[in-house]
Design a protein around this motif. Structure first.
Motif, PDB file in Angstrom:
ATOM      1  N   LYS A 341       0.724  -1.238   0.057  1.00 53.66           N
ATOM      2  CA  LYS A 341       0.120   0.086   0.013  1.00 53.66           C
ATOM      3  C   LYS A 341       1.009   1.260   0.017  1.00 53.66           C
ATOM      4  CE  LYS A 341      -4.015  -2.033   2.469  1.00 53.66           C
ATOM      5  NZ  LYS A 341      -4.941  -1.743   3.824  1.00 53.66           N
ATOM      6  N   ILE A 342       2.114   1.155   0.813  1.00 53.84           N
ATOM      7  CA  ILE A 342       2.826   2.483   0.748  1.00 53.84           C
ATOM      8  C   ILE A 342       3.500   2.685  -0.700  1.00 53.84           C
ATOM      9  CG2 ILE A 342       4.918   3.378   1.876  1.00 53.84           C
ATOM     10  CD1 ILE A 342       4.100   1.727   4.410  1.00 53.84           C
ATOM     11  N   ALA A 343       4.053   1.471  -0.946  1.00 49.61           N
ATOM     12  CA  ALA A 343       4.500   1.701  -2.424  1.00 49.61           C
ATOM     13  C   ALA A 343       3.923   2.072  -3.631  1.00 49.61           C
ATOM     14  CB  ALA A 343       5.059   0.155  -3.052  1.00 49.61           C
ATOM     15  N   GLU A 344       2.248   1.867  -3.404  1.00 50.81           N
ATOM     16  CA  GLU A 344       1.354   2.471  -4.332  1.00 50.81           C
ATOM     17  C   GLU A 344       1.054   3.795  -3.983  1.00 50.81           C
ATOM     18  OE1 GLU A 344      -1.267   2.215  -7.536  1.00 50.81           O
ATOM     19  OE2 GLU A 344      -0.011   0.632  -6.802  1.00 50.81           O
ATOM     20  N   LEU A 345       1.262   4.297  -2.896  1.00 53.80           N
ATOM     21  CA  LEU A 345       1.073   5.577  -2.645  1.00 53.80           C
ATOM     22  C   LEU A 345       2.360   6.430  -2.926  1.00 53.80           C
ATOM     23  CD1 LEU A 345      -0.221   8.029  -0.944  1.00 53.80           C
ATOM     24  CD2 LEU A 345       0.898   7.436   0.866  1.00 53.80           C
ATOM     25  N   LEU A 346       3.556   5.818  -2.977  1.00 50.82           N
ATOM     26  CA  LEU A 346       4.671   6.482  -3.589  1.00 50.82           C
ATOM     27  C   LEU A 346       4.729   6.661  -4.807  1.00 50.82           C
ATOM     28  CD1 LEU A 346       7.397   4.446  -1.473  1.00 50.82           C
ATOM     29  CD2 LEU A 346       7.146   6.749  -1.473  1.00 50.82           C
ATOM     30  N   THR A 347       4.063   6.060  -5.589  1.00 50.89           N
ATOM     31  CA  THR A 347       3.975   6.536  -7.089  1.00 50.89           C
ATOM     32  C   THR A 347       3.177   7.728  -7.602  1.00 50.89           C
ATOM     33  OG1 THR A 347       1.762   5.271  -7.439  1.00 50.89           O
ATOM     34  CG2 THR A 347       3.790   4.217  -7.737  1.00 50.89           C
ATOM     35  N   ARG A 348       2.402   8.402  -6.403  1.00 53.42           N
ATOM     36  CA  ARG A 348       1.798   9.534  -6.723  1.00 53.42           C
ATOM     37  C   ARG A 348       2.174  10.488  -5.595  1.00 53.42           C
ATOM     38  NH1 ARG A 348      -1.952   6.090  -4.492  1.00 53.42           N
ATOM     39  NH2 ARG A 348      -3.338   6.892  -2.883  1.00 53.42           N
TER      40      ARG A 348
END
Length: 415
Positions: A341-348
């Motif tokens: 979930k954190i990695a997904e957030l990091l994309t934006r």
């Protein structure tokens, strides 16, 4: 550069020079003579003795009811660009929800670059977390807020919406003037002392409310090709120059609100400003041509900018997808772990801290530290300490992708 100082002499009643139905001409703006209070104390007597100096201010036509058909090749380019926008919106809006946020961010960065407000992706990421040490980065983040205000108001194109965009944009740079029509002259030129000899003097401040009402009447029509309408509305907005500062960025935010209002975009923001950055001189020349009665150049330039922006946006999407692909192979965590979930957030949101992760993802502090250690070990993020602001983490891959997008957009840095 815009300059503004108080003027003398209120305007007379503004004439309605709009073109009637069926007339294919676009009216050029007119000019009116105004007087500037003379504060020159040294020099030739003809300058120092005159209590007022004359200057010419723009007198734009009313456009709400104009019927206009561009040249055939311009119509074709605008239609092709509109189709490309729809395809791009469908392709990325349905696939990568976070990409809509990153595209809005890139449009805000590019729109700011057009006004020579530049900041790298890392500084912007820190400003998003409340670090106000870099002024330009804070201004870019405010531009993101203005874009969000524009899209939030897209259902209803009203004067209040434009004021909300400007209020969000200028909340730090000019809190007293944010969301307020200007009350003094503005001009574009080299002198900050007076509009005498300026390249362009915007309409007298007393005309701004009526001109903006007329512009929003034009923007609300539903019988004009969408990209043509948005380009013309943007050019008219820049001609009116309704604010003391922030006109370019607010005008481009209005363009995106119109694209969303008309249904051309539904999910993503096509970074048109990034395309305009490829030809800043052409952009300014097209605005001049519009004021002289030729809207075709700004329509064609907007269409061309759209194609360049879409190509650049696709490259950005590929770079982000490549980073996510590498993370898939390097992150050693269960598929249901919070690290993903954190990695997904990091994309934006490529720079994060514990507070952001707690607020956005609802993670407990212990979980955050444990999961960020996993991500650091995988190489997806790097941790760093910010004085008095605690531990932060950044994704250098996503930051590099964003800086790469900005570099491809701005040809001025390569000329």
């Amino acid at each position: 550069m815009d300059h503004h100082l108080p003027s003398e002499a209120p305007p007379s009643e503004s004439p309605d020079r709009s073109t009637g139905p069926g007339n294919n001409a676009w009216p050029a703006l007119d000019w009116e003579s105004l007087r500037w209070e003379n504060k020159v104390t040294s020099g030739p007597r003809h300058l120092t003795d005159a209590p007022f100096l004359p200057y010419k201010a723009a007198l734009p036509p009313r456009i709400a009811g104009i019927q206009y058909r561009p040249a055939g090749e311009v119509i074709a380019a605008a239609e092709d660009a509109a189709l490309a926008i729809r395809d791009f919106d469908h392709e990325f809006g349905s696939d990568v929800a976070p990409f809509s946020a990153i595209l809005l961010r890139t449009e805000s960065v590019s729109s700011s670059q057009l006004e020579n407000v530049t900041a790298n992706a890392r500084s912007i990421g820190m400003a998003e977390l409340g670090d106000d040490s870099k002024v330009n980065a804070t201004l870019v983040v405010d531009n993101v807020a203005a874009m969000n205000a524009a899209l939030a108001a897209a259902d209803s194109l009203e004067i209040a919406s434009v004021l909300d965009m400007h209020r969000a944009l200028m909340r730090h740079a000019d809190p007293g003037g944010a969301g307020q029509w200007r009350r003094e002259p503005v001009w574009i030129g080299t002198s900050s002392a007076s509009p005498i000899g300026a390249d362009f003097v915007a309409p007298d401040a007393g005309r701004v409310p009526a001109l903006m009402d007329d512009l929003m009447g034009y923007a609300s029509r539903n019988n004009i090709q969408i990209l043509t309408q948005a380009a013309i509305a943007h050019a008219q907005f820049e001609t009116i120059h309704p604010f003391t500062d922030g006109n370019g960025r607010t005008g481009r935010a209005l363009l995106h609100a119109m694209l969303r209002n008309k249904g051309l975009t539904r999910t993503v923001t096509v970074p048109v400003s990034a395309g305009l950055l490829n030809d800043v001189t052409g952009y300014h020349d097209a605005l001049t041509a519009y004021r002289e009665g030729n809207p075709d150049r700004i329509i064609l330039l907007t269409a061309e900018a759209t194609f360049r922006a879409i190509d650049n946006g696709r490259q950005l999407a590929q770079d982000i997808a490549a980073a996510r692909g590498r993370w898939t192979n390097s992150i050693t965590a269960r598929r249901d772990a919070a690290a993903w979930k954190i990695a997904e957030l990091l994309t934006r949101q490529p720079v994060v801290n514990a507070k952001l992760l707690e607020d956005r993802l609802g993670l407990a502090p212990a979980t955050i530290w444990r999961q960020m250690q996993v991500l650091e070990e995988s190489g997806a993020v790097k941790g760093f300490d910010k004085f008095k602001r605690g531990r932060h983490w950044r994704s250098d891959e996503i930051l590099a992708a964003l800086d790469g997008f900005a570099a491809r957009s701005d040809t001025r840095s390569r000329n």
